[in-house]
Design a protein around this motif. Sequence first.
Motif, short mmCIF file in Angstrom:
data_model
loop_
_atom_site.label_atom_id
_atom_site.label_comp_id
_atom_site.label_asym_id
_atom_site.label_seq_id
_atom_site.Cartn_x
_atom_site.Cartn_y
_atom_site.Cartn_z
N MET A 202 9.82 -12.91 -5.42
CA MET A 202 11.14 -12.90 -6.04
C MET A 202 12.20 -12.34 -5.09
N ILE A 203 11.91 -11.20 -4.48
CA ILE A 203 12.91 -10.55 -3.63
C ILE A 203 13.14 -11.36 -2.37
N GLU A 204 12.07 -11.91 -1.81
CA GLU A 204 12.22 -12.76 -0.63
C GLU A 204 13.10 -13.96 -0.93
N ALA A 205 12.90 -14.56 -2.09
CA ALA A 205 13.72 -15.71 -2.48
C ALA A 205 15.19 -15.32 -2.60
N CYS A 206 15.45 -14.15 -3.19
CA CYS A 206 16.84 -13.69 -3.32
C CYS A 206 17.48 -13.46 -1.95
N GLN A 207 16.73 -12.87 -1.03
CA GLN A 207 17.27 -12.65 0.31
C GLN A 207 17.56 -13.97 1.01
N GLU A 208 16.72 -14.96 0.79
CA GLU A 208 16.89 -16.24 1.46
C GLU A 208 18.20 -16.92 1.09
N VAL A 209 18.66 -16.71 -0.13
CA VAL A 209 19.90 -17.37 -0.57
C VAL A 209 21.04 -16.38 -0.73
N ALA A 210 20.88 -15.18 -0.14
CA ALA A 210 21.94 -14.16 -0.15
C ALA A 210 22.36 -13.78 -1.57
N SER A 216 18.84 -6.53 -4.82
CA SER A 216 18.95 -5.08 -4.93
C SER A 216 18.27 -4.56 -6.20
N ALA A 217 18.50 -5.26 -7.32
CA ALA A 217 17.90 -4.83 -8.59
C ALA A 217 16.38 -4.88 -8.53
N TRP A 218 15.83 -5.98 -8.01
CA TRP A 218 14.37 -6.11 -7.98
C TRP A 218 13.73 -5.26 -6.90
N THR A 219 14.48 -4.97 -5.82
CA THR A 219 13.94 -4.04 -4.82
C THR A 219 13.80 -2.65 -5.40
N SER A 220 14.78 -2.23 -6.19
CA SER A 220 14.67 -0.92 -6.87
C SER A 220 13.47 -0.90 -7.80
N ALA A 221 13.26 -2.01 -8.53
CA ALA A 221 12.12 -2.08 -9.44
C ALA A 221 10.80 -2.05 -8.67
N LEU A 222 10.74 -2.78 -7.55
CA LEU A 222 9.52 -2.78 -6.73
C LEU A 222 9.25 -1.39 -6.17
N PRO A 234 -1.18 -2.34 0.17
CA PRO A 234 -0.49 -3.64 0.19
C PRO A 234 0.85 -3.54 -0.55
N PHE A 235 1.77 -4.37 -0.18
CA PHE A 235 3.11 -4.49 -0.78
C PHE A 235 4.06 -3.38 -0.36
N THR A 236 3.55 -2.27 0.17
CA THR A 236 4.46 -1.20 0.57
C THR A 236 5.24 -1.58 1.81
N GLY A 237 4.63 -2.38 2.70
CA GLY A 237 5.37 -2.87 3.86
C GLY A 237 6.51 -3.77 3.44
N GLN A 238 6.21 -4.72 2.52
CA GLN A 238 7.26 -5.61 2.02
C GLN A 238 8.36 -4.81 1.34
N CYS A 239 7.95 -3.81 0.58
CA CYS A 239 8.94 -3.00 -0.14
C CYS A 239 9.88 -2.30 0.85
N ALA A 240 9.30 -1.77 1.95
CA ALA A 240 10.13 -1.10 2.96
C ALA A 240 11.09 -2.08 3.62
N VAL A 241 10.61 -3.31 3.91
CA VAL A 241 11.50 -4.32 4.48
C VAL A 241 12.67 -4.60 3.55
N HIS A 242 12.36 -4.79 2.27
CA HIS A 242 13.43 -5.12 1.32
C HIS A 242 14.41 -3.95 1.16
N ARG A 243 13.89 -2.71 1.15
CA ARG A 243 14.79 -1.56 1.09
C ARG A 243 15.69 -1.53 2.32
N GLY A 244 15.10 -1.81 3.48
CA GLY A 244 15.89 -1.83 4.70
C GLY A 244 16.98 -2.89 4.66
N GLN A 245 16.68 -4.05 4.10
CA GLN A 245 17.68 -5.11 4.02
C GLN A 245 18.85 -4.70 3.13
N ILE A 246 18.55 -4.02 2.04
CA ILE A 246 19.63 -3.56 1.15
C ILE A 246 20.43 -2.45 1.83
#
Length: 532
Positions: A202-210, A216-222, A234-246
């Motif tokens: 979900m978060i990757e899809a949101c980032q792809e289309v800006a 931001s909402a789903w990154t906080s939830a993750l 697992p998933f903690t690396g992705q979570c850190a990437v998404h936090r960094g993007q926000i």
Amino acid sequence: MGIVDDLEQARRAFERRDWAAAYDRLSLVADLGPDDLLKLATAAYLAGDDDACIRALQRGYQAQVDSAHTLGAVRFAFWLGLVLSTRGEAAVAAGWVGRAQRLLADQPDDVVERGYLLIHDFFRYLDQQDFAGALRVGTEMADLGRRYGEPDLVAQGLVCQGRLLMYSGQVPEGLALLDEAMVGVAAGELSPIFAGNVYCAMIEACQEVADFGRASAWTSALTRWCDTQPDLVPFTGQCAVHRGQILRLRGAFSEALEEFELARRRYAATNSQGAAGLALSECGDVLRIRGEFATAESCYEQASGHGYEPQPGLALLWLARGRTPAALAAIRRLLAETPDPVHRSRLLPAATEIFVAGGCGDEAEAAAGELTKIAEAFGCTGLRATAAYCAGLVALAADDADRALPCARLATQLWTGLQAPYEVARARVLVGRAFRLLGDEDSATAELAAAGQTFTELGAVTDSLRRTAGGLTARELEVLRLVAAGNSNTEIAQHLVLSDKTVARHLSNIFTKLDVPSRTAAVAYAHTHHLL
């Protein structure tokens, strides 16, 4: 403590998502049944021990075969295929999927286990670029999940359908299906591995289309979901990437770099090479924005070494370092290789900037126009803001201030609403340039000075500002214009009511910021970059 007590404590640890404790205690029990073997495999996987997970799944598979529980054996074979493919062992994973399909040959057609094997079929269709087949499989997956009351299968099917719809250009429809998949996650209906996968998709899809609001909402939830499972790997690396993007969007560049480095370490620990490359590429993007070009290039090179192409960031770095032909060649190749609108939307902003800088007006106009159409179809605020910025940039390159100003103002407004200070400042540079073309010099100076102040506060360097105001303050611009008019230091000091020493200091700053050696070179730069 007896075996029964050990098993009960292990099960309780599993239910409260204490994966390390569940893994340790289940490992102590020699004779586990299939349900507990699946718990052991899950706990081992989530605690970061893939080998132990695979051993537990193999034990579960054999136990089900020995007991003639064919459908149970299929379930274990499915999980073996999923875990092995996740860690890059595609051939072995395919072997287990093939075994599961063979076991199903003598089973009724209408069993839910076929739905889980459709997940592997989906990715096989994707690899073959058979998108119609993949969409059909995703739909069938969700339908089977609903029929049998399997939330994992429903959510996975919705994710598969949603992503495919997005890549076909139906972004609002695709995001709606992803939102529906997230309902099951938010309600706690999904098993932990499927829940983590759906979060990240979900978060990757949101980032792809800006779609930064959703992201931001789903990154906080993750983040909250991961925080409730302190031993989760697992998933903690992705979570850190998404936090960094926000954080990067918010202008917190140092904090973003910390998150990307955390993600890189976690991916490296699980041997996720491509994902580690993504984290390094994200680091490169932030370092490029901060003007740390050598370090950014090193990050991009490391990303490439991990099998991840760090584009279009690397092309923008080449542009910033004066390698315009290389940037042009790269962006043209990338556009030629990328047919779907989602991934093109990530390339077109960089393409517009590179084409403008390279004097390729027709290509810049085409790139900005295509991005505008995509943004209108997708409806995501971040993409609309980017498209408005690019339209303004192209209009300014054509000296069309009347067309550029409303685009620049719209970009400023939209980025302000998204709380993106770096992007707001970039848009204000365009506003200032448009004012200058319209002859409103005082307003232009104010806009450019405000943008420069924001860049300074953020620790950012921007090519667009260097190409227009050179990063100069409003006072430095005044000094430069008086120099260009032929005034001496003393005359400038008298005109601005400053001391000669202060004027000399301003000139020194100007030479440093513009990277020029003399007054004559500074004046030439100013004329070339329309500062006067």
